[in-house]
Design an enzyme around this catalytic site. Structure first.
Site, short mmCIF file in Angstrom:
data_model
loop_
_atom_site.label_atom_id
_atom_site.label_comp_id
_atom_site.label_asym_id
_atom_site.label_seq_id
_atom_site.Cartn_x
_atom_site.Cartn_y
_atom_site.Cartn_z
N ILE A 1 11.58 36.34 36.07
CA ILE A 1 10.59 36.16 37.43
C ILE A 1 9.73 38.39 36.80
O ILE A 1 10.70 38.79 36.77
CB ILE A 1 10.96 36.01 38.23
CG1 ILE A 1 11.13 34.72 39.29
CG2 ILE A 1 10.20 36.61 40.13
CD1 ILE A 1 11.87 34.85 39.94
N HIS B 1 7.43 36.11 32.71
CA HIS B 1 6.44 35.13 32.22
C HIS B 1 5.83 35.54 33.95
O HIS B 1 5.89 34.97 35.17
CB HIS B 1 7.32 33.80 32.90
CG HIS B 1 6.24 32.79 32.46
ND1 HIS B 1 4.74 32.42 32.41
CD2 HIS B 1 6.28 31.56 33.69
CE1 HIS B 1 4.47 31.31 32.80
NE2 HIS B 1 5.73 30.68 33.44
N LYS C 1 10.57 33.45 27.16
CA LYS C 1 11.65 34.00 28.17
C LYS C 1 12.01 35.16 27.61
O LYS C 1 12.61 35.60 28.08
CB LYS C 1 12.65 33.22 27.36
CG LYS C 1 14.22 33.20 26.43
CD LYS C 1 14.61 32.71 27.99
CE LYS C 1 16.28 33.21 28.65
NZ LYS C 1 15.75 34.61 28.97
N CYS D 1 1.13 27.72 35.72
CA CYS D 1 1.55 28.24 34.65
C CYS D 1 0.00 28.71 33.63
O CYS D 1 0.60 29.37 32.55
CB CYS D 1 3.35 28.18 34.61
SG CYS D 1 3.81 28.15 35.71
N CYS E 1 16.55 29.69 31.66
CA CYS E 1 14.82 29.84 32.45
C CYS E 1 14.74 31.30 31.48
O CYS E 1 15.54 32.48 31.48
CB CYS E 1 15.65 29.74 33.40
SG CYS E 1 16.74 28.97 34.40
N SER E 2 13.32 31.35 31.94
CA SER E 2 12.15 32.79 31.48
C SER E 2 12.45 33.54 32.92
O SER E 2 12.41 32.63 34.08
CB SER E 2 11.10 32.28 31.70
OG SER E 2 10.00 31.39 32.82
#
Lengths: 394, 394
Positions: free
Chosen positions: A217, A329, A325, A93, A214-215
């Site tokens: 997909i 991402h 978030k 990342c 969670c960020s």
């Protein structure tokens, strides 16, 4: 360890053509079309033509796995009539941050003058399970592959809660804040305010992290031109830092901070002579809510365990883009997008100085950038010394 | 296009600690153990310790697909007590050459002094069909994915035969020569002389290419330290070049030469002031026999179509290591191994100057290096100007 005297550089690293595609589940877009879009947008904004680009650096984590496509450097070079030299860079990342660093080296070495940096990832064309498996490749697959990334960050969150009394509400406040900021970002994946209640009621992913911790997909791309000439540039890279830590959590000296973030930050600040509190905007790597708490503390905005008060008083400065978030991402794009967003904010006169922190895996790779105006105070803050003082090395 | 005056550099790029693992089907070795081996061997040879390394560049094409492991920079950094900054670089089979280039930029920029470059690939733990599919990711998967790499090179071979009267026997002679050279390389995958008859009787892969026209699927690693100080260095990088061409063959101006190779060669030679005929050894990217014929012609050792006579008269200079055909082709390792091999040959006093040509895909990426002695004639040949003259840009 280092015997030769440090060479002094005064090469500027100007930023122009900052471009960010929409981030989201873009089922009607291919990786190539996202890249073509940000190239076009970037060159238009910078008032450059394709032939003006000397070299291209592409950040991407896993196109080989997502769509069987390796050799992205050559793929992107083929979009230019002159086929500029091109390279793909990967650090999970943190691929985007590493691509910026690579372009900076190309310019500081004098090899090229104008380097286009592109970050891109297309993640939503495979199942969520496949994506989770691919992303697990950012950890040590032999030693840690039984744990997904949410599980690794859940462990870190629990440790932070235990050591500093961090609460579920502290985590939640990050998600609420970043969704709020994303409302102002037209490219963000989410344009939806969320409440504390929403987060606390969202499905559990890995205790204590719920879905809204969670960020997402995401698909998306970002580009920026780094140049040694100031043509159309309103911003510049004033400092960069790059540090690593153990890939496995078992090899870390701490489970409540990311030391690589701290070391990269010290490097970048020593290059600019700026202090960490002096930036107007901080783009931080909030892949999970706990990661933004780590980041705020590890870059030195407050003491360990004191982030909650800091966030309450400086909410507007933290992840104005919506962060990972709220904005999304697409992993290879994120590090480039952070710096592109800060350059845009400077161009718009909204901020004067910005700071970006991009990490790979559970903080094993950290890349930090300081972004400042191109023209204010030309003699101050230019990257002066690319080599770090001994005392700042681990 | 370029307005600013070209900066002049006199930074040396010294090579030490050249290390090459055994290449082959190494079922008892993991990717990590291969990397650990070349790190240890490299540092021992260079008389350096792990703490002396400022940064690491890792070349690897597809560990994400071969074993689910991305983030190799962090993986390798974790093998060092100080966790040096690390990055992974990919350009298909040219990943190794690109990693060397990246390390060179780090040093020429003044950011780091000693950079360890590692190339590694572990390819034999999946089926040959899976490997073929993964390697197809080096081509344009949407536009060319129905063709395997042998098929693309078969097309190029047929075009070369048609245009220049190249014969099957010309191709075969490359395979026979490179297997012969590999007899003298203890690390080579094959230690078996082959005859013209053997090649002509081997199974057809893609007409006119037979099994013994193709480089094998291999595991292996290689490492070398690039440094701005001459500690223990017997060799140095005297010139580097990097050029691209269309990723698809359909986008090429020629199907009988790789223009990127020619352009990268011109760049590298302009940096050293050497002439192409003046090297004692040429490590060329012979992924298929036809590729070595392309390389000999495209770097300018002879006119197009005249390679056969050149090969007959200079057999000893061409792929002394055994090349990809005889030594093996762990894709991420190959470009590093070429330069490591030449540095070793210089250290042993066998050659004075060496030339390496590393390509990705069907020649879309080309990286070229000139390797010369570290200490002979210190004032001549040091990399003087990293920027290429306008006339040599396409």
């Amino acid at each position: 360890m280092i015997n030769a005297p440090s060479p002094i550089f005064s090469s500027p690293l100007y930023l122009s053509g900052a471009s960010i595609s929409d981030f989201g589940e873009l089922w009607d877009r291919s990786l190539e079309s996202l890249i073509e879009h940000v190239i076009e947008e970037s060159l238009r904004t910078a008032q450059l033509e394709k032939k003006d680009i000397d070299a291209v650096v592409v950040a991407n984590m896993s196109a080989g796995q997502f769509e069987g496509q390796s050799h992205l450097g050559a793929l992107v070079s083929s979009m230019f009539p002159q086929f500029p030299p091109a390279i793909r860079v990967e650090g999970a990342c943190a691929s985007g941050g590493l691509a910026l660093l690579t372009a900076e080296q190309y310019i500081l070495s004098g090899t090229y003058q104008r380097v286009l940096v592109i970050g891109a990832e297309k993640m939503t064309d495979v199942s969520a399970q496949e994506t989770t498996d691919i992303l697990a490749g950012a950890s040590h697959v032999i030693e840690e592959s039984l744990a997904t990334f949410p599980a690794l960050y859940a462990l870190l969150a629990k440790e932070h809660m235990r050591e500093y009394g961090t609460t579920r509400e502290n985590l939640v406040s990050i998600a609420v804040k970043n969704h709020h900021h994303a409302m102002n970002n037209p490219h963000a994946q989410f344009h939806k305010e969320i409440t504390i209640e929403d987060v606390l009621k969202s499905p559990m992913v890995a205790d204590p992290l719920r879905l809204l911790d969670c960020s997402p997909i995401s698909d998306g791309a970002s580009a920026v031109v780094i140049s040694s000439d100031s043509h159309r540039a309103q911003a510049r890279i004033a400092g960069f830092g790059h540090a690593q830590d153990s890939l496995t959590l078992a090899g870390r000296s701490s489970l409540t901070s990311f030391e690589a973030t701290s070391r990269a930050t010290k490097q970048a600040l020593s290059r600019t002579e700026a202090k960490i509190a002096e930036f107007d905007a901080y783009e931080l790597h909030d892949c999970f809510t706990i990661a933004e708490i780590f980041a705020i503390e590890d870059i030195g905005l407050c003491k360990k365990g004191a982030s909650q008060a800091y966030i309450e008083n400086h909410s507007d400065k933290l992840n104005k883009s919506g962060g990972l978030k709220g904005c999304g991402h697409p992993v290879g794009a994120t590090g480039v997008k952070q710096v592109a967003f800060l350059a845009q904010q400077i161009e718009l006169g909204i901020i004067e100085r910005g700071f970006a922190q991009n990490i790979g895996g559970a903080g094993a790779t950290a890349v930090v950038h300081c972004v400042e105006p191109a023209k204010v105070n030309e003699n101050k803050g230019i990257v002066k010394n690319t080599r770090i003082k001994k005392s700042e090395k681990k």
